[in-house]
Design a protein around this motif. Structure first.
Motif, PDB file in Angstrom:
ATOM      1  N   PHE A  94       0.797  -1.223   0.000  1.00 31.73           N
ATOM      2  CA  PHE A  94       0.000   0.000   0.000  1.00 31.73           C
ATOM      3  C   PHE A  94       0.832   1.277   0.000  1.00 31.73           C
ATOM      4  N   PHE A  95       2.150   1.152   0.234  1.00 35.19           N
ATOM      5  CA  PHE A  95       2.987   2.339   0.382  1.00 35.19           C
ATOM      6  C   PHE A  95       4.325   2.152  -0.329  1.00 35.19           C
ATOM      7  N   GLN A  96       5.047   3.268  -0.463  1.00 32.92           N
ATOM      8  CA  GLN A  96       6.459   3.213  -0.825  1.00 32.92           C
ATOM      9  C   GLN A  96       7.265   3.412   0.464  1.00 32.92           C
ATOM     10  N   TRP A  97       8.492   2.841   0.497  1.00 36.40           N
ATOM     11  CA  TRP A  97       9.198   2.713   1.766  1.00 36.40           C
ATOM     12  C   TRP A  97      10.582   3.339   1.730  1.00 36.40           C
ATOM     13  N   VAL A  98      10.950   3.953   2.841  1.00 37.78           N
ATOM     14  CA  VAL A  98      12.281   4.526   3.033  1.00 37.78           C
ATOM     15  C   VAL A  98      12.865   3.936   4.311  1.00 37.78           C
ATOM     16  N   GLY A  99      14.060   3.368   4.186  1.00 38.13           N
ATOM     17  CA  GLY A  99      14.671   2.810   5.378  1.00 38.13           C
ATOM     18  C   GLY A  99      15.322   1.458   5.128  1.00 38.13           C
ATOM     19  N   MET A 208       3.769   8.517  -4.974  1.00 39.40           N
ATOM     20  CA  MET A 208       4.869   9.480  -4.937  1.00 39.40           C
ATOM     21  C   MET A 208       5.943   9.080  -5.936  1.00 39.40           C
ATOM     22  N   ASP A 209       6.576  10.068  -6.539  1.00 40.35           N
ATOM     23  CA  ASP A 209       7.588   9.817  -7.563  1.00 40.35           C
ATOM     24  C   ASP A 209       8.661   8.857  -7.049  1.00 40.35           C
ATOM     25  N   LYS A 210       8.923   7.810  -7.793  1.00 38.04           N
ATOM     26  CA  LYS A 210       9.856   6.791  -7.336  1.00 38.04           C
ATOM     27  C   LYS A 210      11.281   7.310  -7.219  1.00 38.04           C
ATOM     28  N   GLN A 211      11.660   8.248  -8.075  1.00 39.50           N
ATOM     29  CA  GLN A 211      13.004   8.821  -7.979  1.00 39.50           C
ATOM     30  C   GLN A 211      13.162   9.594  -6.668  1.00 39.50           C
TER      31      GLN A 211
END
Length: 239
Positions: A94-99, A208-211
């Motif tokens: 459901f989301f894009q992830w940072v970490g 959200m933009d993948k870059q």
């Protein structure tokens, strides 16, 4: 209430994007929390994410909210992220992830005067264990047959534990002690047994933009390599 972060290290870059990125947190000190005196959103992860935003030339606006509202915002608001949370199979798509932004040790707390000794986490299965609404760990343990009692917020659980409404409390070791100390009962609880290490991430709007996401991830790794992550951990007593 939406609170722009005011600390010098969190100021926006002059070249920041015109549109602010909305960054949601849950009250989760010492990782993310609102300072009761200044009203600023602080914490180890807050400072780390603010540095990621600064290097990305983003204009961050930090907002403290509930877990349910934060997840909904990151799911529906095109410029929103929520940070300081677990990456679970249920949330993954459901989301894009940072970490991962950091790791967090989770434990069972008990009353200091409770004589019961747990040799391993599974020994707690017959007992009542406090968690809170929408908490991923509590939901997963319920599916595994544990007797999880869900409070409205995690802030309720220290008192429920002390008042013998719960046998144990499943929580981040640092966050649990942070809450107990705020409530004046830090000396009345002790670690019963370790549960496990949990990685904490930032999750963002799926479109959200993948870059942009890749850039956040790259900078997160840079901060780890540069030693800033460890420096901030020491500042907040996390390491």
């Amino acid at each position: 209430m939406s609170i722009p972060l005011l600390a010098v290290s969190l100021s926006a870059s002059a070249g920041a994007q015109a549109q602010s990125i909305q960054l949601y947190i849950q009250e989760y000190g010492p990782f993310t929390h609102t300072d009761p005196q200044s009203g600023e959103i602080r914490g180890f992860l807050t400072e780390k994410v603010a540095e990621i935003m600064k290097r990305s030339k983003e204009t961050p606006v930090f907002t403290s909210t509930s877990l349910a509202r934060g997840l909904n915002a990151a799911l529906t608001e095109s410029n929103a992220c929520l940070f300081g949370f677990r990456r679970t199979p249920e949330r993954e798509k459901f989301f894009q992830w940072v970490g991962p932004l950091t790791t967090d040790t989770w434990v069972l707390y008990k009353r200091r005067d409770d004589p019961r000794m747990l040799k391993q986490f599974e020994d707690a299965k017959p007992y009542s264990i406090g968690s809170y609404k929408n908490a991923a760990t509590g939901l997963q343990l319920t599916e595994q047959g544990y007797n999880i009692q869900f409070a409205s917020t995690d802030e309720d659980n220290p008192r429920l534990l002390i008042n013998k409404r719960l046998d144990y409390w499943i929580v981040s070791e640092l966050h649990g002690m942070f809450l107990a100390q705020q409530q004046g009962i830090g000396n009345d609880i002790v670690r019963a047994v370790k549960y496990r290490q949990i990685e904490l991430y930032m999750l963002c709007y799926p479109g959200m933009d993948k870059q942009r996401i890749e850039n956040f991830n790259r900078i997160n790794k840079e901060l780890d390599h540069e030693g800033l992550t460890e420096k901030l951990q020491r500042k907040y007593g996390i390491r």
